[in-house]
Motif scaffolding. Sequence first.
Motif, PDB file in Angstrom:
ATOM      1  N   UNK A   1      23.429   6.226   1.532  1.00 25.18           N
ATOM      2  CA  UNK A   1      22.633   5.274   0.752  1.00 25.18           C
ATOM      3  C   UNK A   1      21.245   5.030   1.339  1.00 25.18           C
ATOM      4  N   UNK A   2      20.974   5.579   2.520  1.00 27.83           N
ATOM      5  CA  UNK A   2      19.669   5.333   3.144  1.00 27.83           C
ATOM      6  C   UNK A   2      18.514   5.817   2.271  1.00 27.83           C
ATOM      7  N   UNK A   3      18.640   7.029   1.748  1.00 29.57           N
ATOM      8  CA  UNK A   3      17.538   7.603   0.987  1.00 29.57           C
ATOM      9  C   UNK A   3      17.297   6.864  -0.333  1.00 29.57           C
ATOM     10  N   UNK A   4      18.333   6.602  -1.151  1.00 26.40           N
ATOM     11  CA  UNK A   4      18.081   5.826  -2.373  1.00 26.40           C
ATOM     12  C   UNK A   4      17.539   4.430  -2.079  1.00 26.40           C
ATOM     13  N   UNK A   5      18.024   3.800  -1.019  1.00 33.30           N
ATOM     14  CA  UNK A   5      17.515   2.468  -0.677  1.00 33.30           C
ATOM     15  C   UNK A   5      16.034   2.540  -0.323  1.00 33.30           C
ATOM     16  N   UNK A   6      15.657   3.560   0.434  1.00 31.77           N
ATOM     17  CA  UNK A   6      14.244   3.732   0.779  1.00 31.77           C
ATOM     18  C   UNK A   6      13.407   3.956  -0.466  1.00 31.77           C
ATOM     19  N   UNK A   7      13.928   4.748  -1.402  1.00 30.09           N
ATOM     20  CA  UNK A   7      13.196   5.004  -2.649  1.00 30.09           C
ATOM     21  C   UNK A   7      13.086   3.744  -3.502  1.00 30.09           C
ATOM     22  N   UNK A   8      14.121   2.930  -3.497  1.00 35.76           N
ATOM     23  CA  UNK A   8      14.079   1.650  -4.225  1.00 35.76           C
ATOM     24  C   UNK A   8      12.982   0.762  -3.647  1.00 35.76           C
ATOM     25  N   UNK A   9      12.968   0.615  -2.333  1.00 34.69           N
ATOM     26  CA  UNK A   9      11.975  -0.252  -1.679  1.00 34.69           C
ATOM     27  C   UNK A   9      10.567   0.296  -1.879  1.00 34.69           C
ATOM     28  N   UNK A  10      10.409   1.597  -1.748  1.00 33.32           N
ATOM     29  CA  UNK A  10       9.096   2.202  -1.904  1.00 33.32           C
ATOM     30  C   UNK A  10       8.541   2.032  -3.308  1.00 33.32           C
ATOM     31  N   UNK A  11       9.371   2.278  -4.311  1.00 33.70           N
ATOM     32  CA  UNK A  11       8.907   2.136  -5.696  1.00 33.70           C
ATOM     33  C   UNK A  11       8.661   0.672  -6.029  1.00 33.70           C
ATOM     34  N   UNK A  12       9.509  -0.203  -5.518  1.00 30.82           N
ATOM     35  CA  UNK A  12       9.301  -1.640  -5.697  1.00 30.82           C
ATOM     36  C   UNK A  12       7.932  -2.054  -5.163  1.00 30.82           C
ATOM     37  N   UNK A  13       7.595  -1.577  -3.984  1.00 29.89           N
ATOM     38  CA  UNK A  13       6.318  -1.918  -3.362  1.00 29.89           C
ATOM     39  C   UNK A  13       5.144  -1.394  -4.173  1.00 29.89           C
ATOM     40  N   UNK A  14       5.229  -0.135  -4.605  1.00 28.57           N
ATOM     41  CA  UNK A  14       4.146   0.475  -5.381  1.00 28.57           C
ATOM     42  C   UNK A  14       3.884  -0.299  -6.665  1.00 28.57           C
ATOM     43  N   UNK A  15       4.940  -0.634  -7.381  1.00 32.11           N
ATOM     44  CA  UNK A  15       4.774  -1.324  -8.668  1.00 32.11           C
ATOM     45  C   UNK A  15       4.339  -2.768  -8.473  1.00 32.11           C
ATOM     46  N   UNK A  16       4.933  -3.450  -7.499  1.00 30.89           N
ATOM     47  CA  UNK A  16       4.569  -4.855  -7.286  1.00 30.89           C
ATOM     48  C   UNK A  16       3.104  -4.994  -6.898  1.00 30.89           C
ATOM     49  N   UNK A  17       2.654  -4.210  -5.938  1.00 34.29           N
ATOM     50  CA  UNK A  17       1.283  -4.346  -5.466  1.00 34.29           C
ATOM     51  C   UNK A  17       0.278  -3.628  -6.362  1.00 34.29           C
ATOM     52  N   UNK A  18       0.669  -2.483  -6.914  1.00 30.78           N
ATOM     53  CA  UNK A  18      -0.239  -1.768  -7.805  1.00 30.78           C
ATOM     54  C   UNK A  18      -0.458  -2.517  -9.109  1.00 30.78           C
ATOM     55  N   UNK A  19       0.635  -2.768  -9.836  1.00 34.07           N
ATOM     56  CA  UNK A  19       0.517  -3.506 -11.093  1.00 34.07           C
ATOM     57  C   UNK A  19       0.106  -4.949 -10.831  1.00 34.07           C
ATOM     58  N   UNK A  20       0.577  -5.503  -9.722  1.00 35.86           N
ATOM     59  CA  UNK A  20       0.211  -6.876  -9.378  1.00 35.86           C
ATOM     60  C   UNK A  20      -1.272  -7.034  -9.157  1.00 35.86           C
ATOM     61  N   UNK A  21      -1.908  -6.014  -8.594  1.00 39.00           N
ATOM     62  CA  UNK A  21      -3.353  -6.094  -8.383  1.00 39.00           C
ATOM     63  C   UNK A  21      -4.090  -6.211  -9.707  1.00 39.00           C
ATOM     64  N   UNK A  22      -3.559  -5.552 -10.745  1.00 36.23           N
ATOM     65  CA  UNK A  22      -4.179  -5.622 -12.068  1.00 36.23           C
ATOM     66  C   UNK A  22      -3.906  -6.959 -12.738  1.00 36.23           C
ATOM     67  N   UNK A  23      -2.667  -7.411 -12.663  1.00 38.20           N
ATOM     68  CA  UNK A  23      -2.263  -8.631 -13.370  1.00 38.20           C
ATOM     69  C   UNK A  23      -2.808  -9.882 -12.698  1.00 38.20           C
ATOM     70  N   UNK A  24      -2.726  -9.937 -11.389  1.00 41.10           N
ATOM     71  CA  UNK A  24      -3.076 -11.157 -10.663  1.00 41.10           C
ATOM     72  C   UNK A  24      -4.535 -11.165 -10.204  1.00 41.10           C
ATOM     73  N   UNK A  25      -5.034 -10.016  -9.774  1.00 43.16           N
ATOM     74  CA  UNK A  25      -6.366  -9.988  -9.156  1.00 43.16           C
ATOM     75  C   UNK A  25      -7.372  -9.100  -9.865  1.00 43.16           C
ATOM     76  N   UNK A  26      -6.991  -8.522 -10.998  1.00 40.54           N
ATOM     77  CA  UNK A  26      -7.849  -7.561 -11.673  1.00 40.54           C
ATOM     78  C   UNK A  26      -9.248  -8.059 -11.962  1.00 40.54           C
ATOM     79  N   UNK A  27      -9.370  -9.315 -12.372  1.00 40.11           N
ATOM     80  CA  UNK A  27     -10.691  -9.870 -12.700  1.00 40.11           C
ATOM     81  C   UNK A  27     -11.587  -9.969 -11.475  1.00 40.11           C
ATOM     82  N   UNK A  28     -10.989 -10.076 -10.315  1.00 44.79           N
ATOM     83  CA  UNK A  28     -11.760 -10.224  -9.077  1.00 44.79           C
ATOM     84  C   UNK A  28     -12.074  -8.894  -8.404  1.00 44.79           C
TER      85      UNK A  28
END
Length: 228
Positions: A1-28
């Motif tokens: 389960x190490x590899x799927x867990x790592x992929x879950x965390x990695x994709x979670x991070x990419x989407x949260x911070x990537x999309x979050x930058x647009x939604x929360x901070x995009x205007x700035x």
Amino acid sequence: MKKPLAEFIGTFTLVLFGCGSAVIAGADIGLTGISFAFGLALIGMAYGIGGVSGCHINPAVTLGVVASGRMSAGEAIPYMVAQVLGAIAAAVVLLVIASGKAGYDVASMGLGQNGWGAGYLGEYTMAAAFIFEVVATFLFVVVILGATGAGAPTAMAGLAIGLTLVVIHLVGINVTGVSVNPARSIGPALFAGAHALSQLWLFILAPIIGGVAAGLLFKSGLLDADAE
């Protein structure tokens, strides 16, 4: 389960911070800031989980690796399931955070979903969106497979891959919001409304075509340093 867990965390991070930058901070921070948010999130995860799973955090990358012959289809399935679940979880967290601001409405303000056509950023056509996503994903996966192949300076792989994602976003945000990653598109679309869902097929199909094409190019030996 190490590899799927790592992929879950990695994709979670990419989407949260990537999309979050647009939604929360995009205007700035603008399009340049959003581009770097996606790229820097990927660089961080490349060094954080790369030694565990290879840091695909993208079904198109995983399918490209399969097509290149570096991974079996059976190994790929848990990766892709984890990637999609990580993206959905990140979208849920982002929605909760964004909803904490007075006046936020996901139906009108979105969740960083991809799209094309009237009312979406540069209002590019479906054909332009499809071509961009196929070509950008192809080039992205070429960089990934090349930077992680035998003989490549692997210590620099995460930086090269992340900066490539920055450049792709600098060029493509106005076209599609940039997917090059079906999981990244699925997560936000599930909560952004019917229109986003109706366009989701393109952001699944086009990146897969681009990623697999890059993998087949390496499988053919034309770009593989190991090939005779």
